[in-house]
Design an enzyme around this catalytic site. Structure first.
Site, short mmCIF file in Angstrom:
data_model
loop_
_atom_site.label_atom_id
_atom_site.label_comp_id
_atom_site.label_asym_id
_atom_site.label_seq_id
_atom_site.Cartn_x
_atom_site.Cartn_y
_atom_site.Cartn_z
N CYS A 170 -14.01 -1.19 61.58
CA CYS A 170 -13.36 -1.93 60.49
C CYS A 170 -14.10 -1.69 59.17
O CYS A 170 -14.09 -0.59 58.66
CB CYS A 170 -13.25 -3.41 60.87
SG CYS A 170 -12.06 -4.31 59.88
N HIS A 194 -10.90 -3.43 66.62
CA HIS A 194 -12.19 -4.00 67.04
C HIS A 194 -12.38 -3.94 68.56
O HIS A 194 -12.02 -4.89 69.25
CB HIS A 194 -12.28 -5.47 66.61
CG HIS A 194 -12.43 -5.67 65.14
ND1 HIS A 194 -13.66 -5.73 64.53
CD2 HIS A 194 -11.52 -5.82 64.15
CE1 HIS A 194 -13.51 -5.92 63.23
NE2 HIS A 194 -12.22 -5.97 62.97
N GLU A 226 -15.10 -4.43 70.08
CA GLU A 226 -16.08 -5.47 70.47
C GLU A 226 -15.43 -6.84 70.60
O GLU A 226 -16.05 -7.77 71.11
CB GLU A 226 -17.23 -5.50 69.45
CG GLU A 226 -17.01 -6.29 68.17
CD GLU A 226 -16.10 -5.62 67.14
OE1 GLU A 226 -15.40 -4.64 67.49
OE2 GLU A 226 -16.06 -6.10 65.99
#
Lengths: 100, 221
Positions: free
Chosen positions: B87, B195, B197
Site C-alpha cells: 500500500c 494488504h 498482512e
C-alpha cells in the site's frame, strides 16, 4: 530616554538580514495524456454550477520557494527533479522572481 | 528470517505486518525508524508498511522515499535482499525509483476499502511461490491512491518479463491493465496495493495472505 530609544533602533538594524533574497515559483502539472481524476471532478462541479463551455480541467500544484540569493537555476531544477515533481507523471516549470 | 519493518511518521500498518511476520517466522521483526541510516545487521527481509507517511504531503510516499533509511533499503535491495512494499509502502518504492511507474488518485476518486479478488500472475517469485499461477486470492484493499500508471513501453516490459505479480479481477481503482502488484527486474522487490498482512488468519475473514509470508520464509531461510 532618547539614547535608549536610539539603541533599540540600532539593535533592530543589525538583526535585519543583509543579503538579497530571491523567490521562485514552481508549477507542477500532470503530463499530457495522464489521467487526472481530480481535474475531472472539478470539471463536473463547474458544470453542476452552470458554467457551460469548459472543455477540460487539469489540476496541478504551485510551490513557492523563498531562496538565498545566488541559488542557481541548476539547483532549483535539481530540487524539482529530486522531490517537487515526480517526472514519471508530472512536468514542472520554474519561474524566477528576483527582488531586492 | 530476520525481518525489519520500516516505520515512517504516519505508518499505520507497521504493527499488522510485524504481527504477521512474527506469526509466520516465529521471530520478532525489528522496527526501524525512518531517521535511522542503517538496518540491523543480518536483516534478510524488509517490509515497508501501509499508512499515510507524512500525511501524504506533496504526493503519497514522496517524503518517505527521501528519508535517511531509504538509502539503506535501496542498498539492501541492490544486494538482493527481499523488500516488500504494501500500500503506502508500494507508493514509497515507486517514489524511491525502486519500482517503475506511479500510483495516482483512484479513478473513481473515492477511498476504496474492501476485500478484492486478485489473480496470481507469477507464482515463481520469492513472494508468490506459495501460490499457483492463475489462482484467485482475496486480500483487503484500503487506499485512495492506488491507480497504477506507467507508460505503455513500461507496462509491456512488465508483462513480457512476468513482473506483474498480482492483477485485480474486478475494477478497483482504474489501474493500468488491472495491475495490483509488480516486481522489480531482479524479482526481489515487490510492491502491491492490497494488504496480505490483513489476511493471515480466519478471524480476518480469510488467510490467503499468509502463504505470501510462508513462501518467503521458505525461500529466504
Amino acid at each position: 530616554m532618547p539614547e535608549f530609544h536610539l539603541a533599540s533602533i540600532a539593535l533592530r538594524v543589525t538583526l535585519k538580514p543583509k543579503g538579497k533574497t530571491m523567490k521562485a515559483r514552481v508549477f507542477v502539472t500532470l503530463k499530457p495524456g495522464v489521467l487526472d481524476p481530480q481535474g475531472k471532478a472539478i470539471h463536473h462541479a463547474l458544470e453542476g454550477l452552470g458554467f457551460a463551455g469548459v472543455n477540460d480541467v487539469r489540476a496541478g500544484k504551485l510551490i513557492e520557494l523563498d531562496l538565498a540569493d545566488g541559488t542557481s537555476d541548476d539547483q532549483i531544477e535539481a530540487m524539482c527533479r529530486k522531490l517537487l515533481a515526480n517526472t514519471v507523471i508530472e512536468n514542472f516549470r520554474i519561474e524566477r522572481m528576483e527582488n531586492a | 528470517m530476520n525481518s525489519a519493518v520500516i516505520v515512517f511518521p504516519g505508518s499505520n500498518c507497521d504493527r499488522d505486518v510485524a504481527v504477521a511476520l512474527e506469526q509466520v517466522t516465529g521471530r520478532k521483526a525489528a522496527m526501524v525508524w525512518h531517521k535511522d541510516s542503517d538496518l540491523p545487521g543480518g536483516t534478510d527481509f524488509i517490509a515497508l508498511p501501509g499508512g499515510f507517511s507524512y500525511g501524504d504531503y506533496l504526493r503519497s510516499g514522496a517524503m518517505a522515499a527521501r528519508s535517511p533509511i531509504m538509502r539503506a533499503v535501496a542498498g539492501a535491495a541492490g544486494r538482493g535482499v527481499p523488500v516488500i512494499g504494501i500500500c503506502n509502502g508500494f507508493q514509497v518504492l515507486t517514489e524511491a525509483g525502486l519500482l517503475p511507474g506511479a500510483l495516482m488518485r483512484n479513478a473513481g476518486l473515492s477511498f476504496v476499502c474492501r476485500p478484492v479478488s486478485l489473480r496470481v500472475e507469477n507464482s515463481q517469485s520469492l513472494f508468490t511461490c506459495g501460490y499457483e499461477a492463475g489462482e484467485t486470492v482475496h486480500f483487503p484493499v484500503a487506499h485512495h491512491d492506488g491507480n497504477y500508471q506507467a507508460d505503455e513501453a513500461t507496462l509491456d516490459r512488465l508483462e513480457d518479463q512476468a513482473r506483474v505479480a498480482f492483477r485485480y479481477q474486478e475494477e478497483v481503482n482504474g489501474s493500468a491493465r488491472g495491475i495490483a502488484g509488480i516486481l522489480n527486474d531482479t524479482g526481489n522487490v515487490l510492491g502491491l496495493m492490497p494488504h496480505p498482512e490483513r489476511a493471515i488468519e480466519p478471524a480476518h475473514g480469510g488467510s490467503d495472505g499468509r502463504r505470501l509470508f510462508e513462501g518467503l520464509l521458505e525461500t529466504v531461510s
